[in-house]
Design an enzyme around this catalytic site. Structure first.
Site, mmCIF file in Angstrom:
data_model
loop_
_atom_site.group_PDB
_atom_site.id
_atom_site.type_symbol
_atom_site.label_atom_id
_atom_site.label_comp_id
_atom_site.label_asym_id
_atom_site.label_seq_id
_atom_site.Cartn_x
_atom_site.Cartn_y
_atom_site.Cartn_z
ATOM 1 N N MET A 1 -17.437 75.886 66.859
ATOM 2 C CA MET A 1 -16.733 76.995 66.402
ATOM 3 C C MET A 1 -15.187 77.141 66.562
ATOM 4 S SD MET A 1 -19.087 79.133 65.312
ATOM 5 C CE MET A 1 -18.425 80.805 65.164
ATOM 6 N N VAL B 1 -24.776 74.642 66.540
ATOM 7 C CA VAL B 1 -23.372 74.863 66.897
ATOM 8 C C VAL B 1 -23.114 75.307 68.311
ATOM 9 C CG1 VAL B 1 -21.812 76.770 66.161
ATOM 10 C CG2 VAL B 1 -23.367 76.007 64.465
ATOM 11 N N CYS B 2 -21.997 75.110 68.733
ATOM 12 C CA CYS B 2 -21.461 75.638 70.065
ATOM 13 C C CYS B 2 -20.050 75.767 70.098
ATOM 14 C CB CYS B 2 -21.936 74.529 71.279
ATOM 15 S SG CYS B 2 -21.147 73.279 71.401
ATOM 16 N N ARG B 3 -19.332 75.827 71.092
ATOM 17 C CA ARG B 3 -17.874 76.100 71.124
ATOM 18 C C ARG B 3 -17.139 75.060 70.446
ATOM 19 N NH1 ARG B 3 -13.274 75.820 74.080
ATOM 20 N NH2 ARG B 3 -14.023 74.352 75.520
#
Length: 102
Positions: A92, A64-66
């Protein structure tokens, strides 16, 4: 090889069903301070090569990242090292589930 992506709803369902979900958040410290998926483990993208030594190759990891770009880079790296990895589609920015401060 293409990395499979999970939709945020699929990951939320896995969490609700208490599946053994290993989520790795590769964002920077200031980003995770704004909230991360409750059971996610924070390993900054730059720390992934070193951290890989402590990960289990029998376990599936969801990166997961932005927005999904950096986590895809991390997923591709780990995939090349022989890990089972997936990416969170849209990162996210698309996550509507619970978050908590790091």
């Amino acid at each position: 090889m293409a990395i499979h992506e999970y939709k945020p709803e699929e990951v939320q369902d896995m969490i609700k069903e208490n599946k053994d979900v290993q989520i790795i958040d590769v964002r920077e410290d200031d980003e995770v301070a704004q909230g991360m998926i409750p059971q996610a483990k924070h390993i900054r993208l730059g720390d992934i090569p070193e951290a890989a030594n402590n990960l289990d190759k029998n376990q599936e990891y969801i990166m997961v990242c932005r927005s999904g770009g950096r986590s895809m880079n991390a997923a591709q790296y780990l995939d090349q090292q022989g890990f089972k990895v997936r990416n969170l589609e849209g990162g996210m920015m698309n996550w509507e589930g619970e978050t908590q401060p790091k």
